[in-house]
Design an enzyme around this catalytic site. Sequence first.
Site, short mmCIF file in Angstrom:
data_model
loop_
_atom_site.label_atom_id
_atom_site.label_comp_id
_atom_site.label_asym_id
_atom_site.label_seq_id
_atom_site.Cartn_x
_atom_site.Cartn_y
_atom_site.Cartn_z
N ARG A 13 42.83 22.73 -120.97
CA ARG A 13 44.20 22.17 -120.78
C ARG A 13 44.50 21.15 -120.03
O ARG A 13 45.22 20.46 -120.16
CB ARG A 13 45.10 23.62 -120.25
CG ARG A 13 46.40 23.25 -120.27
CD ARG A 13 47.39 24.56 -120.02
NE ARG A 13 47.34 25.11 -118.75
CZ ARG A 13 47.65 26.59 -118.45
NH1 ARG A 13 48.54 27.21 -119.11
NH2 ARG A 13 47.67 26.60 -117.02
N LYS B 63 51.03 19.99 -117.85
CA LYS B 63 50.93 20.56 -116.55
C LYS B 63 50.85 19.56 -115.40
O LYS B 63 49.86 19.47 -114.73
CB LYS B 63 49.99 21.94 -116.50
CG LYS B 63 50.33 22.72 -115.44
CD LYS B 63 49.54 24.08 -115.81
CE LYS B 63 49.64 25.00 -114.57
NZ LYS B 63 50.91 25.74 -113.96
N GLU C 12 61.05 29.72 -121.18
CA GLU C 12 60.24 30.29 -120.31
C GLU C 12 60.87 30.61 -118.94
O GLU C 12 62.05 30.25 -118.88
CB GLU C 12 58.73 29.21 -120.19
CG GLU C 12 58.99 27.84 -119.47
CD GLU C 12 57.81 27.07 -119.30
OE1 GLU C 12 56.67 27.85 -119.30
OE2 GLU C 12 57.97 25.90 -119.03
N1 PMP Z 1 55.16 28.18 -117.58
C1 PMP Z 1 54.97 27.48 -116.45
C2 PMP Z 1 56.06 26.48 -116.04
C3 PMP Z 1 53.97 27.68 -115.54
O1 PMP Z 1 53.91 26.81 -114.42
C4 PMP Z 1 52.96 28.55 -115.89
C5 PMP Z 1 51.90 28.56 -114.77
N2 PMP Z 1 52.16 29.24 -113.59
C6 PMP Z 1 52.99 29.44 -116.84
C7 PMP Z 1 54.26 29.18 -117.49
C8 PMP Z 1 51.97 30.60 -117.16
O2 PMP Z 1 50.84 29.75 -117.41
P1 PMP Z 1 49.47 30.42 -117.32
O3 PMP Z 1 49.43 31.79 -117.71
O4 PMP Z 1 48.39 29.46 -117.89
O5 PMP Z 1 49.31 30.43 -115.64
#
Ligand code: PMP
Length: 288
Positions: free
Chosen positions: A50, A149, A182
Amino acid sequence: MKIYLDGKLVDAAEAKISVFDHGLLYGDGIFEGIRLYEGNIFRLEEHLERLEYSAKALMLKIPMTRAEMSGAVCETCRANGLKDGYIRLVVTRGVGDLGLSPWLCPKPSVIIIADKIALYPKEYYEKGLEIVTVATRRMSPAAVSPSIKSLNYLNNILAKIEARQAGALEAIMLNDQGFVAECTGDNVFIVHKGKLYTPAAQQGGLKGITRDSVFDIAREIGVPIEEHDLTRYDVWNADECFLTGTGAEVIPVVKLDGREIGTARPGPIFAKVLEAFRRRVRVEGTRI
Ligand code: PMP
């Protein structure tokens, strides 16, 4: 504490970057949050992939190979005697002149911090979170893809501030169409009539690594799972709701916008997912 900074392990007090780094000046950079459980780094390869995808989107050249990065992450954990914790991996655009131009920054910087994290107080993992929907919409993929990210988290921070103003620890963010995207740092799942649903990543959420693992867990425990557009109405009327994220892990939600979800207590499918998650993290992963 030892911090990895551009090829060296340095004391935390010495781990400094320039005020001219575009990561600071413009949020121009990328990161990953990664968990370490009993000496195993959970889904490290997926995190590094990622990171590479984020880098590609920004036309940022990570100055190390995948294997070197993986080695540096493990080395940083070992140097800190860490067996359980949270790893923050950051690649900044590097030092440049004032002015946006990324091509005037010749050398990206790589930072790895291996530490502890507690995102929510422990009690909420048992009783569940009460959260709200905020007015701040998740950024449109037409502006900045939420799949990147990046070091620019202002969209999420604005939502987090709104949540706090409303007395909540986390918030649901909708996309510009009004569908659930989200939370500020987590992905959202609901259970309805024995089936799991989560918005497709195209609805404006990050492609969460924990979210991905819930798809594998659902198959393992025999619960049907589907990506589906969700509105606030769907969450209010769900039987269960929970959030997933590397920092948060898997945490139940029992109220949204004052509406009780299901029995207003963490539900049975959440409990099964959590149990399977706890089991997996202990055995899956890259040994440091
Ligand atoms: N959405 C956002 C905006 C995030 O920053 C994160 C990570 N903290 C997630 C979802 C969850 O992703 P992951 O399971 O890869 O940590």
